[in-house]
Design an enzyme around this catalytic site. Structure first.
Site, PDB file in Angstrom:
ATOM      1  N   SER A  39       0.829  -1.198   0.000  1.00 39.77           N
ATOM      2  CA  SER A  39       0.000   0.000   0.000  1.00 39.77           C
ATOM      3  C   SER A  39       0.870   1.256   0.000  1.00 39.77           C
ATOM      4  CB  SER A  39      -0.961  -0.056   1.197  1.00 39.77           C
ATOM      5  OG  SER A  39      -2.032   0.840   1.041  1.00 39.77           O
ATOM      6  N   ASP A  75     -10.188  -5.088  -3.891  1.00 49.37           N
ATOM      7  CA  ASP A  75      -9.593  -4.065  -3.024  1.00 49.37           C
ATOM      8  C   ASP A  75     -10.427  -2.781  -3.109  1.00 49.37           C
ATOM      9  OD1 ASP A  75      -7.975  -2.195  -1.708  1.00 49.37           O
ATOM     10  OD2 ASP A  75      -6.121  -3.122  -2.428  1.00 49.37           O
ATOM     11  N   HIS A  80      -7.922  -5.728   0.431  1.00 47.94           N
ATOM     12  CA  HIS A  80      -6.685  -4.982   0.661  1.00 47.94           C
ATOM     13  C   HIS A  80      -5.869  -5.716   1.722  1.00 47.94           C
ATOM     14  CE1 HIS A  80      -4.205  -1.450   0.165  1.00 47.94           C
ATOM     15  NE2 HIS A  80      -4.202  -1.210   1.475  1.00 47.94           N
TER      16      HIS A  80
END
Length: 222
Positions: free
Chosen positions: A117, A171, A202
């Site tokens: 991320s 996600d 995610h």
């Protein structure tokens, strides 16, 4: 900013290689450290894992709440999501960690830069610009800061360095289209990038961990 603190997971024997793995927003180096045994790497691979803690800073979209973050997020719109100043500052901090590994005797082509991320944003930004030839870049569930600047700022040294991008199809934090945009920018700039998506959100999943393990062994052993 001062140098980063980190969690370090050492191999049993001699250190032959290193993975520097950057966490996501609000997490810390402790978040991904438990993944090391799950990777089931050979005991003689000699891979040290370094999981740095991002600086604590106020995050605009979270009402200024202070948390570990590699940069501020002022908007969820892709082109405004990553604060370029914060990205550059964090990239410099991670470059110091890479320099530390070089001083400890690890060759640059035995270093993988990994990130999830927000951490993946830094990995892609630094890995494509650094003036050391790396073993690989691992970018998980992530996107790219200022992809329009990649072609002009990229270092030639890592054009052929393997980049593995993984993303969850479901996600809803970093939509897969954001990851695909980064992948396309890397391809267009001539980087050696590979894409894999999974039926996940995610996070990471078992199949992804298995692929990461095989990819790391291909980059760092033998």
């Amino acid at each position: 900013m001062t140098d980063l603190e980190f969690v370090q997971v050492n191999p049993v024997g001699e250190v032959k290689a290193c993975v520097i793995w950057l966490h996501g927003l609000g997490d810390s180096g402790h978040g991904f450290a438990p993944i090391v045994p799950e990777l089931k790497l050979p005991a003689d691979a000699g891979i040290r894992f370094v999981f740095p803690h991002a600086p604590v800073r106020a995050i605009t979209i979270n009402n200024g709440y202070q948390m570990h973050a590699w940069y501020d997020i002022r908007s969820l719109e892709l082109d405004k999501r990553a604060d370029p100043t914060g990205v550059a500052e964090s990239a410099n901090l991670i470059e110091r960690l890479i320099e530390r590994e070089l001083e400890l005797g690890v060759a640059p082509d035995k270093i993988v830069l990994a990130g999830f991320s927000q951490g993946g944003v830094i990995a892609l930004h630094l890995g494509t610009r650094i003036t050391h030839k790396l073993a690989g870049i691992l970018a998980l569930s992530t996107y790219m800061s200022e992809p329009d600047k990649l072609a002009s700022e990229a270092s030639e040294l890592n054009r052929q360095t393997p980049i593995l991008m993984c993303h969850g199809r479901m996600d809803d934090i970093v939509p897969m289209t954001y990851g695909r945009q980064a992948y396309n920018a890397l391809q267009q700039a001539g980087f050696n990038v590979q894409w894999q998506d999974y039926m996940m959100e995610h996070n990471v999943c078992a199949d992804e961990i298995e692929q990461i393990s095989a990819w790391l062994q291909a980059r760092l052993t033998g």
